[in-house]
Design a protein around this motif. Structure first.
Motif, PDB file in Angstrom:
ATOM      1  N   LEU A  44      58.066 113.343  40.561  1.00  0.00           N
ATOM      2  CA  LEU A  44      59.140 113.310  39.563  1.00  0.00           C
ATOM      3  C   LEU A  44      60.296 112.443  40.049  1.00  0.00           C
ATOM      4  O   LEU A  44      60.824 111.611  39.300  1.00  0.00           O
ATOM      5  CB  LEU A  44      59.628 114.728  39.275  1.00  0.00           C
ATOM      6  N   ASN A  45      60.694 112.631  41.301  1.00  0.00           N
ATOM      7  CA  ASN A  45      61.791 111.833  41.852  1.00  0.00           C
ATOM      8  C   ASN A  45      61.438 110.358  41.942  1.00  0.00           C
ATOM      9  O   ASN A  45      62.298 109.489  41.770  1.00  0.00           O
ATOM     10  CB  ASN A  45      62.181 112.348  43.241  1.00  0.00           C
ATOM     11  N   THR A  46      60.163 110.072  42.208  1.00  0.00           N
ATOM     12  CA  THR A  46      59.709 108.684  42.247  1.00  0.00           C
ATOM     13  C   THR A  46      59.879 108.027  40.889  1.00  0.00           C
ATOM     14  O   THR A  46      60.396 106.903  40.777  1.00  0.00           O
ATOM     15  CB  THR A  46      58.227 108.620  42.680  1.00  0.00           C
ATOM     16  N   TRP A  47      59.439 108.725  39.852  1.00  0.00           N
ATOM     17  CA  TRP A  47      59.615 108.193  38.499  1.00  0.00           C
ATOM     18  C   TRP A  47      61.092 108.017  38.173  1.00  0.00           C
ATOM     19  O   TRP A  47      61.500 106.997  37.596  1.00  0.00           O
ATOM     20  CB  TRP A  47      58.967 109.131  37.472  1.00  0.00           C
ATOM     21  N   THR A  48      61.908 109.006  38.536  1.00  0.00           N
ATOM     22  CA  THR A  48      63.342 108.948  38.234  1.00  0.00           C
ATOM     23  C   THR A  48      64.007 107.760  38.916  1.00  0.00           C
ATOM     24  O   THR A  48      64.825 107.057  38.315  1.00  0.00           O
ATOM     25  CB  THR A  48      64.035 110.249  38.663  1.00  0.00           C
ATOM     26  N   LEU A  49      63.662 107.525  40.179  1.00  0.00           N
ATOM     27  CA  LEU A  49      64.238 106.384  40.894  1.00  0.00           C
ATOM     28  C   LEU A  49      63.784 105.060  40.282  1.00  0.00           C
ATOM     29  O   LEU A  49      64.578 104.117  40.160  1.00  0.00           O
ATOM     30  CB  LEU A  49      63.848 106.434  42.369  1.00  0.00           C
ATOM     31  N   GLY A  50      62.499 104.988  39.911  1.00  0.00           N
ATOM     32  CA  GLY A  50      62.005 103.764  39.293  1.00  0.00           C
ATOM     33  C   GLY A  50      62.669 103.501  37.958  1.00  0.00           C
ATOM     34  O   GLY A  50      63.107 102.375  37.668  1.00  0.00           O
ATOM     35  N   TRP A  51      62.764 104.545  37.135  1.00  0.00           N
ATOM     36  CA  TRP A  51      63.414 104.416  35.838  1.00  0.00           C
ATOM     37  C   TRP A  51      64.893 104.063  36.001  1.00  0.00           C
ATOM     38  O   TRP A  51      65.422 103.173  35.327  1.00  0.00           O
ATOM     39  CB  TRP A  51      63.263 105.705  35.051  1.00  0.00           C
ATOM     40  N   GLY A  52      65.561 104.764  36.897  1.00  0.00           N
ATOM     41  CA  GLY A  52      66.979 104.501  37.122  1.00  0.00           C
ATOM     42  C   GLY A  52      67.228 103.094  37.626  1.00  0.00           C
ATOM     43  O   GLY A  52      68.215 102.451  37.242  1.00  0.00           O
ATOM     44  N   LEU A  83      71.575 109.616  40.415  1.00  0.00           N
ATOM     45  CA  LEU A  83      72.461 108.445  40.352  1.00  0.00           C
ATOM     46  C   LEU A  83      73.294 108.264  41.617  1.00  0.00           C
ATOM     47  O   LEU A  83      73.936 107.228  41.790  1.00  0.00           O
ATOM     48  CB  LEU A  83      73.372 108.544  39.129  1.00  0.00           C
ATOM     49  N   GLY A  84      73.280 109.268  42.493  1.00  0.00           N
ATOM     50  CA  GLY A  84      73.944 109.096  43.783  1.00  0.00           C
ATOM     51  C   GLY A  84      73.064 108.417  44.809  1.00  0.00           C
ATOM     52  O   GLY A  84      73.516 108.087  45.908  1.00  0.00           O
ATOM     53  N   ILE A  85      71.804 108.198  44.440  1.00  0.00           N
ATOM     54  CA  ILE A  85      70.836 107.563  45.339  1.00  0.00           C
ATOM     55  C   ILE A  85      70.395 106.211  44.807  1.00  0.00           C
ATOM     56  O   ILE A  85      70.287 105.231  45.557  1.00  0.00           O
ATOM     57  CB  ILE A  85      69.592 108.461  45.515  1.00  0.00           C
ATOM     58  N   THR A  86      70.139 106.153  43.513  1.00  0.00           N
ATOM     59  CA  THR A  86      69.515 104.979  42.897  1.00  0.00           C
ATOM     60  C   THR A  86      70.195 103.651  43.221  1.00  0.00           C
ATOM     61  O   THR A  86      69.502 102.670  43.570  1.00  0.00           O
ATOM     62  CB  THR A  86      69.436 105.156  41.368  1.00  0.00           C
ATOM     63  N   PRO A  87      71.533 103.527  43.138  1.00  0.00           N
ATOM     64  CA  PRO A  87      72.138 102.206  43.395  1.00  0.00           C
ATOM     65  C   PRO A  87      71.846 101.656  44.788  1.00  0.00           C
ATOM     66  O   PRO A  87      71.836 100.439  44.982  1.00  0.00           O
ATOM     67  CB  PRO A  87      73.641 102.471  43.217  1.00  0.00           C
ATOM     68  N   PHE A  88      71.588 102.544  45.743  1.00  0.00           N
ATOM     69  CA  PHE A  88      71.389 102.101  47.123  1.00  0.00           C
ATOM     70  C   PHE A  88      69.952 101.656  47.400  1.00  0.00           C
ATOM     71  O   PHE A  88      69.713 100.905  48.356  1.00  0.00           O
ATOM     72  CB  PHE A  88      71.798 103.220  48.087  1.00  0.00           C
ATOM     73  N   VAL A 100      56.991 104.013  44.349  1.00  0.00           N
ATOM     74  CA  VAL A 100      56.615 104.811  45.519  1.00  0.00           C
ATOM     75  C   VAL A 100      57.319 104.288  46.768  1.00  0.00           C
ATOM     76  O   VAL A 100      57.872 105.050  47.564  1.00  0.00           O
ATOM     77  CB  VAL A 100      55.086 104.814  45.707  1.00  0.00           C
ATOM     78  N   LEU A 101      57.316 102.981  46.937  1.00  0.00           N
ATOM     79  CA  LEU A 101      58.011 102.373  48.065  1.00  0.00           C
ATOM     80  C   LEU A 101      59.507 102.673  47.996  1.00  0.00           C
ATOM     81  O   LEU A 101      60.147 102.949  49.017  1.00  0.00           O
ATOM     82  CB  LEU A 101      57.777 100.859  48.065  1.00  0.00           C
ATOM     83  N   THR A 102      60.060 102.637  46.797  1.00  0.00           N
ATOM     84  CA  THR A 102      61.488 102.930  46.605  1.00  0.00           C
ATOM     85  C   THR A 102      61.808 104.364  47.008  1.00  0.00           C
ATOM     86  O   THR A 102      62.802 104.626  47.698  1.00  0.00           O
ATOM     87  CB  THR A 102      61.882 102.698  45.141  1.00  0.00           C
ATOM     88  N   TYR A 103      60.962 105.298  46.593  1.00  0.00           N
ATOM     89  CA  TYR A 103      61.162 106.704  46.970  1.00  0.00           C
ATOM     90  C   TYR A 103      61.102 106.868  48.486  1.00  0.00           C
ATOM     91  O   TYR A 103      61.957 107.525  49.086  1.00  0.00           O
ATOM     92  CB  TYR A 103      60.100 107.581  46.317  1.00  0.00           C
ATOM     93  N   ASN A 104      60.094 106.275  49.119  1.00  0.00           N
ATOM     94  CA  ASN A 104      59.939 106.438  50.561  1.00  0.00           C
ATOM     95  C   ASN A 104      61.080 105.802  51.337  1.00  0.00           C
ATOM     96  O   ASN A 104      61.477 106.299  52.399  1.00  0.00           O
ATOM     97  CB  ASN A 104      58.595 105.863  51.002  1.00  0.00           C
TER      98      ASN A 104
END
Length: 223
Positions: A44-52, A83-88, A100-104
């Motif tokens: 779920l977090n992987t999808w959220t980061l990709g979407w964000g 949103l406290g993680i995605t910009p970075f 997946v790479l973004t999440y890791n």
């Protein structure tokens, strides 16, 4: 004379990164194709980061409408929006198009983020870099972070908490606007990372601000 490793922020960050790779191995060897833990919250977090990351590149247009739970709208608000993680970590996604790479990248960086922030706080409070290193390791790698709870990325990225207190102490001592802005930004980023941090921070941070920001005379009398 060369300062010891625990006295240099860069060296501490590299040490934390090396330990993070070690305790999560073999994750570093499959960064683009595997997730730590299970396929529940990490997926779920992987999808959220990709979407964000995609929406961030479009100026956050349509961010809340997450193409899930049709026909409902604003579905990203159903869970942590990160949103406290995605910009970075968004640049990782923009370059690789690999969520997946973004999440890791966010997951491994969370250990360094947490440990280095705690190192800064404890060094300021105690004046000792050796004690600060012990605190950094204890905060970044407790059993809670490497066992069942480590799948919750929004709780893994906890470095905003000690960073907020570190900046508050700096502001109390120096009264510089940059420190006040850093403390405020750390609090906002903590809340944007996870709403849990709003509840965890409000009372202790409010009390710390009340004690630290009183005039020196009042603090002396109270002591």
């Amino acid at each position: 004379m060369t300062p010891p490793i625990h006295a240099r922020p860069t060296a501490v960050a590299l040490l934390l990164a090396a330990i993070a790779v070690g305790v999560t191995w073999p994750l570093a060897s499959v960064l683009g194709s595997a997730l730590p833990g299970n396929l529940g919250d990490p997926l779920l977090n992987t999808w959220t980061l990709g979407w964000g990351s995609e929406r961030l590149g479009a100026g956050l247009r349509g961010f809340w409408d997450g193409r899930a739970f049709f026909p409902h709208g604003d579905t990203v608000a159903f869970s942590e929006h990160l949103l406290g993680i995605t910009p970075f970590v968004a640049p990782v996604y923009w370059l690789s198009k690999n969520a997946v790479l973004t999440y890791n990248a966010a997951y491994l960086a969370s250990f360094v983020h947490a440990g280095l922030a705690m190192w800064l706080l404890v060094r300021r409070l105690t004046g000792r870099t050796d004690v600060a290193l012990i605190a950094a390791l204890a905060f970044a790698f407790p059993l809670l972070r490497t066992a069942g709870q480590h799948t919750f990325l929004h709780m893994q990225v906890s470095g905003w908490v000690p960073l907020c207190f570190w900046a508050l102490h700096r502001y109390a001592e120096r009264r510089r606007l940059t420190d006040a802005l850093l403390a405020s930004a750390s609090f906002v980023l903590a809340v944007l990372t996870s709403l849990y941090f709003a509840f965890l921070l409000l009372v202790p941070l409010g009390y710390a601000a009340f004690v630290l920001l009183r005039p020196q005379r009042e603090r002396t009398i109270a002591a």
